[in-house]
Design a protein around this motif. Structure first.
Motif, short mmCIF file in Angstrom:
data_model
loop_
_atom_site.label_atom_id
_atom_site.label_comp_id
_atom_site.label_asym_id
_atom_site.label_seq_id
_atom_site.Cartn_x
_atom_site.Cartn_y
_atom_site.Cartn_z
N GLU A 162 9.49 -2.53 3.06
CA GLU A 162 8.53 -1.95 2.12
C GLU A 162 7.62 -0.92 2.78
O GLU A 162 6.81 -0.28 2.11
CB GLU A 162 7.67 -3.07 1.50
CG GLU A 162 8.47 -4.12 0.75
CD GLU A 162 9.37 -3.50 -0.31
OE1 GLU A 162 8.90 -2.62 -1.05
OE2 GLU A 162 10.55 -3.89 -0.39
N ARG A 163 7.75 -0.81 4.08
CA ARG A 163 6.92 0.14 4.82
C ARG A 163 7.78 0.84 5.87
O ARG A 163 7.50 0.80 7.06
CB ARG A 163 5.76 -0.62 5.47
CG ARG A 163 4.77 0.22 6.23
CD ARG A 163 3.88 1.03 5.33
NE ARG A 163 2.93 1.81 6.11
CZ ARG A 163 2.22 2.81 5.61
NH1 ARG A 163 2.36 3.15 4.34
NH2 ARG A 163 1.38 3.49 6.37
N GLN B 125 15.98 1.45 3.76
CA GLN B 125 15.88 0.16 3.08
C GLN B 125 17.23 -0.54 2.96
O GLN B 125 17.34 -1.75 3.15
CB GLN B 125 15.24 0.34 1.71
CG GLN B 125 13.75 0.67 1.77
CD GLN B 125 13.16 0.98 0.41
OE1 GLN B 125 13.85 1.46 -0.49
NE2 GLN B 125 11.88 0.70 0.24
#
Length: 441
Positions: free
Chosen positions: A281-282, A99
């Motif tokens: 987010e994935r 991230q």
């Protein structure tokens, strides 16, 4: 044939059950008297261990002993082999790595770019401690290390243990790619004789032969370009992310048709495209948490609840079989050919002597006997030298607590390049990894 005492270090891994199936599959070639699980995460280990205990009773009844422990001395004393697959920080830290990288518009991946740097800095300390622990209780055990990022870990371990010749770093990605080659050629993967050079997750197949000496290289290239390329290993075949990765390998071959690429090169050759495909987010870590981890945990829970593994969806995977076959070759001096990580020492004559290269070698009772590669072309030499400089700088930064060397490392890395981005990423990574990294100055 001497039966081995085998320790699985990092037995809470989601790959452990596949490894156990591989031990069962290969028990005639690598017979065991005892298997011991060792992990610092008692809860994760216990789930795998209880399921494995049932599995072994049903499918490996001749095994004399199976146990699990968090005690180093109990685990490692008198071990013949230790398979190492630890993950410092676990999947949650992997997700943070990915991230943070994507936040700054660069590749978010476990072993490549800033994610690989962060994971490497976390892994080095624990790997050094683990090797010291093993050597305290089992001075002559073979240590086969699967821990990622294998390239950085290999450089660090070679620096810390320069004279330990029974410590071998290996990776299953080349053989996982070769499974797809074998399917396309309609031959058994263990019949393939590859020629290969590079660093871990940064290499190329130059030739693909079979054991009869037939050269399948050009035929294979043509089929990949004309028909596409898909993963065939059971662990990744149905994974959408891996399917896209193999599709990208076809594009790499079209752009650079001289050699067949390792799939991980996509992150370095097409970094902008890789970023565009990712969702912060994935991330890949999130996919693993919700995919393989949940699947393996549910599988183990089902075996424990039913008290049998009879109908469990268990299968042998290449990750495990490769490790077991390599161990057998070392244990029984089989002189079988595997692609492994070893110190260059002239193997690739126009690369640094101290580089930890990934090349074919015969595995003997006295360790790997690598095949000479000779000089490699300028394009590949340039790519490898830049990547190795990055890996070496990350390792030096760990031992020297050097912030500046990490800035240099990321600036050299093809996924980052910009010094400003390197510094911004480092600030975020330092905060996220405060409890894992050395204090930088």
């Amino acid at each position: 044939m001497h039966k081995q005492r085998l320790v699985i270090a990092g037995s809470g891994s989601t790959y452990t059950m596949g490894m156990m199936m591989s031990l069962i599959e290969e028990k005639e070639n690598f017979p065991l008297k005892e298997v011991v699980f060792y992990d610092i995460d008692e809860q994760r280990q216990e789930r795998n261990a209880k399921a494995t205990e049932i599995l072994f009773k049903e499918r490996y009844p001749e095994l004399e002993s199976f146990s699990y422990t968090t005690n180093k001395e109990i685990a490692f004393k008198d071990a013949d082999f230790v398979f190492v697959q630890i993950r410092t920080g676990g999947l949650p830290m992997r997700e943070k790595d990915e991230q943070i990288s994507l936040k700054h518009g660069v590749v978010g991946q476990e072993t490549c770019g800033p994610g690989g740097m962060a994971y490497g800095l976390r892994s080095i300390k624990d790997m050094i401690e683990l090797v010291n622990d093993i050597r305290t209780y089992a001075p002559h055990a073979w240590i086969l290390n699967y821990t990622n990022p294998a390239a950085i870990v290999a450089v660090a371990l070679k620096q810390e243990f320069p004279d330990d010749h029974r410590l071998l770093n290996i990776c299953d990605m080349p053989i996982a790619i070769m499974i797809s080659y074998a399917k396309m050629l309609n031959i058994d993967v263990w019949e393939i004789v590859p020629e290969y050079f590079g660093l871990n997750h940064f290499g190329w197949f130059t030739k693909i032969y079979d054991k009869s000496g037939n050269d399948h290289t050009e035929r294979l290239k043509s089929r990949i370009i004309d028909e596409g390329f898909t993963p065939e290993d059971t662990e990744i075949a149905n994974d959408v992310s891996w399917q896209k990765t193999f599709e990208q390998a076809r594009q790499m071959l079209m752009d650079f048709p001289e050699y067949l690429p390792n799939t991980y090169l996509q992150y370095y050759l097409y970094p902008d495209q890789m970023v565009e495909k990712e969702d912060p987010e994935r991330t890949r870590a999130r996919q693993v948490i919700e995919g393989r981890q949940n699947r393996v945990h549910s599988l183990c829970d089902g075996i424990i609840e039913k008290g049998t593994a009879k109908d469990a969806d268990l299968h042998v995977d290449i990750h495990g079989v490769f490790m077991v076959k390599a161990a057998a070759s070392l244990a029984y001096n089989l002189n079988e050919r595997f692609i492994v990580i070893t110190e260059n020492n002239g193997i690739i004559s126009n690369l640094p002597e101290d580089a930890m290269v990934e090349v074919p070698a015969l595995l003997t009772a006295n360790g790997p006997k690598p095949f000479a590669i000779g000089e490699i072309p300028t394009f590949y030499k340039g790519l490898i030298e830049g990547q190795y400089a990055y890996e070496k700088l990350v390792t030096e930064a760990y031992f020297e607590n050097s912030y500046q060397k990490l800035v240099q490392a990321l600036t050299l890395n093809r996924t980052v390049i910009s010094p400003d981005k390197a510094k911004a990423i480092l600030e975020d990574m330092m905060e996220a990894n405060a409890s894992y990294w050395p204090e930088l100055n």
